[in-house]
Design a protein around this motif. Sequence first.
Motif, PDB file in Angstrom:
ATOM      1  N   LEU A  73      50.656  74.613  23.625  1.00 45.36           N
ATOM      2  CA  LEU A  73      49.841  74.749  24.832  1.00 45.36           C
ATOM      3  C   LEU A  73      49.938  76.164  25.401  1.00 45.36           C
ATOM      4  CD1 LEU A  73      50.392  71.363  26.720  1.00 45.36           C
ATOM      5  CD2 LEU A  73      48.494  72.041  25.242  1.00 45.36           C
ATOM      6  N   LYS A  74      51.116  76.771  25.331  1.00 45.97           N
ATOM      7  CA  LYS A  74      51.264  78.149  25.803  1.00 45.97           C
ATOM      8  C   LYS A  74      50.406  79.098  24.972  1.00 45.97           C
ATOM      9  CE  LYS A  74      55.954  77.629  27.672  1.00 45.97           C
ATOM     10  NZ  LYS A  74      57.388  78.006  27.508  1.00 45.97           N
ATOM     11  N   MET A  75      50.375  78.890  23.658  1.00 36.64           N
ATOM     12  CA  MET A  75      49.536  79.723  22.794  1.00 36.64           C
ATOM     13  C   MET A  75      48.058  79.511  23.108  1.00 36.64           C
ATOM     14  SD  MET A  75      51.581  79.260  19.181  1.00 36.64           S
ATOM     15  CE  MET A  75      50.331  80.173  18.277  1.00 36.64           C
ATOM     16  N   LEU A  76      47.681  78.250  23.342  1.00 34.05           N
ATOM     17  CA  LEU A  76      46.295  77.950  23.695  1.00 34.05           C
ATOM     18  C   LEU A  76      45.893  78.663  24.976  1.00 34.05           C
ATOM     19  CD1 LEU A  76      43.642  76.253  23.496  1.00 34.05           C
ATOM     20  CD2 LEU A  76      44.844  74.476  24.783  1.00 34.05           C
ATOM     21  N   ASN A  77      46.778  78.663  25.956  1.00 35.29           N
ATOM     22  CA  ASN A  77      46.458  79.287  27.236  1.00 35.29           C
ATOM     23  C   ASN A  77      46.268  80.794  27.110  1.00 35.29           C
ATOM     24  OD1 ASN A  77      46.622  76.785  28.420  1.00 35.29           O
ATOM     25  ND2 ASN A  77      48.660  77.081  29.271  1.00 35.29           N
ATOM     26  N   ARG A  78      46.950  81.409  26.141  1.00 34.94           N
ATOM     27  CA  ARG A  78      46.829  82.857  25.970  1.00 34.94           C
ATOM     28  C   ARG A  78      45.520  83.247  25.296  1.00 34.94           C
ATOM     29  NH1 ARG A  78      52.350  82.706  23.837  1.00 34.94           N
ATOM     30  NH2 ARG A  78      53.832  83.194  25.493  1.00 34.94           N
ATOM     31  N   VAL A  79      45.134  82.486  24.271  1.00 35.03           N
ATOM     32  CA  VAL A  79      44.016  82.944  23.430  1.00 35.03           C
ATOM     33  C   VAL A  79      42.827  81.992  23.424  1.00 35.03           C
ATOM     34  CG1 VAL A  79      45.617  84.177  21.933  1.00 35.03           C
ATOM     35  CG2 VAL A  79      44.956  81.847  21.345  1.00 35.03           C
ATOM     36  N   GLY A  80      42.964  80.813  23.998  1.00 29.88           N
ATOM     37  CA  GLY A  80      41.898  79.828  23.920  1.00 29.88           C
ATOM     38  C   GLY A  80      40.872  79.967  25.026  1.00 29.88           C
ATOM     39  N   GLN A  81      39.908  79.058  25.007  1.00 30.14           N
ATOM     40  CA  GLN A  81      38.832  79.052  25.991  1.00 30.14           C
ATOM     41  C   GLN A  81      39.156  78.213  27.216  1.00 30.14           C
ATOM     42  OE1 GLN A  81      35.829  77.718  22.953  1.00 30.14           O
ATOM     43  NE2 GLN A  81      34.624  79.377  23.840  1.00 30.14           N
ATOM     44  N   ALA A  82      40.334  77.609  27.215  1.00 34.80           N
ATOM     45  CA  ALA A  82      40.697  76.723  28.321  1.00 34.80           C
ATOM     46  C   ALA A  82      42.173  76.891  28.654  1.00 34.80           C
ATOM     47  CB  ALA A  82      40.399  75.270  27.956  1.00 34.80           C
ATOM     48  N   TRP A 126      41.418  72.833  32.039  1.00 29.74           N
ATOM     49  CA  TRP A 126      40.236  73.448  32.643  1.00 29.74           C
ATOM     50  C   TRP A 126      39.683  74.517  31.716  1.00 29.74           C
ATOM     51  CZ3 TRP A 126      44.808  72.620  35.215  1.00 29.74           C
ATOM     52  CH2 TRP A 126      44.763  71.740  36.302  1.00 29.74           C
ATOM     53  N   ALA A 127      38.368  74.557  31.577  1.00 30.98           N
ATOM     54  CA  ALA A 127      37.727  75.630  30.824  1.00 30.98           C
ATOM     55  C   ALA A 127      37.748  76.908  31.653  1.00 30.98           C
ATOM     56  CB  ALA A 127      36.286  75.258  30.488  1.00 30.98           C
ATOM     57  N   LYS A 128      38.007  78.037  31.000  1.00 30.61           N
ATOM     58  CA  LYS A 128      38.072  79.310  31.716  1.00 30.61           C
ATOM     59  C   LYS A 128      36.716  79.710  32.291  1.00 30.61           C
ATOM     60  CE  LYS A 128      42.016  80.996  29.019  1.00 30.61           C
ATOM     61  NZ  LYS A 128      42.526  82.011  28.058  1.00 30.61           N
ATOM     62  N   ASN A 129      35.632  79.189  31.702  1.00 30.11           N
ATOM     63  CA  ASN A 129      34.294  79.488  32.226  1.00 30.11           C
ATOM     64  C   ASN A 129      33.696  78.308  32.994  1.00 30.11           C
ATOM     65  OD1 ASN A 129      33.779  77.695  30.181  1.00 30.11           O
ATOM     66  ND2 ASN A 129      32.291  78.984  29.098  1.00 30.11           N
ATOM     67  N   ASN A 130      34.553  77.305  33.306  1.00 30.09           N
ATOM     68  CA  ASN A 130      34.134  76.110  34.050  1.00 30.09           C
ATOM     69  C   ASN A 130      33.072  75.288  33.325  1.00 30.09           C
ATOM     70  OD1 ASN A 130      35.841  76.456  36.321  1.00 30.09           O
ATOM     71  ND2 ASN A 130      34.437  77.999  37.148  1.00 30.09           N
ATOM     72  N   ASP A 131      33.006  75.400  32.006  1.00 28.93           N
ATOM     73  CA  ASP A 131      32.051  74.636  31.210  1.00 28.93           C
ATOM     74  C   ASP A 131      32.694  73.311  30.809  1.00 28.93           C
ATOM     75  OD1 ASP A 131      30.404  73.541  29.231  1.00 28.93           O
ATOM     76  OD2 ASP A 131      29.791  75.512  28.485  1.00 28.93           O
ATOM     77  N   ALA A 132      32.120  72.202  31.257  1.00 31.04           N
ATOM     78  CA  ALA A 132      32.691  70.886  30.975  1.00 31.04           C
ATOM     79  C   ALA A 132      32.706  70.587  29.483  1.00 31.04           C
ATOM     80  CB  ALA A 132      31.910  69.804  31.716  1.00 31.04           C
ATOM     81  N   GLU A 133      31.726  71.101  28.746  1.00 28.09           N
ATOM     82  CA  GLU A 133      31.684  70.861  27.304  1.00 28.09           C
ATOM     83  C   GLU A 133      32.842  71.554  26.600  1.00 28.09           C
ATOM     84  OE1 GLU A 133      30.570  69.406  23.642  1.00 28.09           O
ATOM     85  OE2 GLU A 133      29.977  68.796  25.672  1.00 28.09           O
ATOM     86  N   VAL A 134      33.198  72.749  27.063  1.00 30.59           N
ATOM     87  CA  VAL A 134      34.355  73.448  26.501  1.00 30.59           C
ATOM     88  C   VAL A 134      35.628  72.647  26.778  1.00 30.59           C
ATOM     89  CG1 VAL A 134      35.806  75.513  26.683  1.00 30.59           C
ATOM     90  CG2 VAL A 134      33.314  75.734  26.602  1.00 30.59           C
ATOM     91  N   SER A 135      35.764  72.139  27.995  1.00 25.65           N
ATOM     92  CA  SER A 135      36.940  71.330  28.335  1.00 25.65           C
ATOM     93  C   SER A 135      37.040  70.107  27.434  1.00 25.65           C
ATOM     94  CB  SER A 135      36.873  70.890  29.801  1.00 25.65           C
ATOM     95  OG  SER A 135      36.959  71.990  30.665  1.00 25.65           O
ATOM     96  N   ARG A 136      35.914  69.448  27.195  1.00 26.80           N
ATOM     97  CA  ARG A 136      35.917  68.254  26.355  1.00 26.80           C
ATOM     98  C   ARG A 136      36.312  68.596  24.918  1.00 26.80           C
ATOM     99  NH1 ARG A 136      32.958  65.574  22.775  1.00 26.80           N
ATOM    100  NH2 ARG A 136      31.447  67.275  22.676  1.00 26.80           N
ATOM    101  N   THR A 137      35.753  69.683  24.392  1.00 26.33           N
ATOM    102  CA  THR A 137      36.053  70.082  23.016  1.00 26.33           C
ATOM    103  C   THR A 137      37.521  70.457  22.856  1.00 26.33           C
ATOM    104  OG1 THR A 137      33.786  70.865  22.688  1.00 26.33           O
ATOM    105  CG2 THR A 137      35.471  71.700  21.179  1.00 26.33           C
ATOM    106  N   VAL A 138      38.036  71.234  23.805  1.00 28.78           N
ATOM    107  CA  VAL A 138      39.445  71.629  23.734  1.00 28.78           C
ATOM    108  C   VAL A 138      40.344  70.410  23.919  1.00 28.78           C
ATOM    109  CG1 VAL A 138      41.253  73.020  24.816  1.00 28.78           C
ATOM    110  CG2 VAL A 138      38.971  73.983  24.480  1.00 28.78           C
ATOM    111  N   GLY A 139      39.942  69.478  24.781  1.00 30.62           N
ATOM    112  CA  GLY A 139      40.716  68.253  24.947  1.00 30.62           C
ATOM    113  C   GLY A 139      40.833  67.476  23.649  1.00 30.62           C
TER     114      GLY A 139
END
Length: 272
Positions: A73-82, A126-139
């Motif tokens: 999760l820490k790696m995701l937060n650094r480089v991911g979209q959420a 939370w998606a960094k761009n507030n896009d719900a679809e990004v949040s769903r995909t990353v989830g």
Amino acid sequence: MATNRPIAGEFYAFGIDLQGISAKQLETVKARMESVKAQLETQQFEGLTKDGLIGDILYAGALSYFAANDMNLKMLNRVGQALAYRQPSFGTFSTNLIPIYSFCVPRQVEMSGILVDMDAVAQSLWAKNNDAEVSRTVGQQVGMMLSALEHRIPELLFTDDEHPGEAVSAVKALAIASAEGQRIYTVTAESVDAVLPALNIAIEVKDEIRAAVAVGRVATVSQNNISVGDWTGVGYIIASPETGAGAYRISGGSNGPTILVFLQDILPHSQF
């Protein structure tokens, strides 16, 4: 809420991840395990307990699972979209016993392997761009990762070239089914009546899928069972179409994602 119904004689190690797993926690358990190993190698059995012989290695499995999740999760937060922040989580690593009955009386129990039941592992995402679809995909991606850890961590801890074994989780079972050429179904409230009759799986799983899609969930399941070691069953996912969060299960599982490591060749049988 978690429901665990242990069989008499099973050994459970509970892992709790509140504010993260520290290196000191892992080092402390490792030191205890190395001390027990040294006692066994020198045949100094005095003072050895079930906690030392069995509990620590199971507890190490639970801690390793949560530590790996926190790191990912820490790696995701650094480089991911959420951004994903783990909520307080808990689960168990345990021995898994199969009672053998005669006239409804248990007369023997066989050790089939190690059971992992991660009852509650949740993230706030939370998606960094507030896009719900990004949040769903990353989830969904996080859920797949967590399910993969459920078979990978036990395989790393409990198996090697001298002691072969194999674990199964929901994502691994679905991957095996796909590799076998099976059809993988996405089941919704609209398609459930057409899909369920085509599935050659346990009726309990069909009932669970029907109940889940009736309240708006979406299920992913293979058409037939697969076999890993002596286990035969099906892997399936029940998820929210809005958030991507879901339960990653195998048939016969407990209240949460469940896997088995099959170690019949090295784990002894016990007699009542």
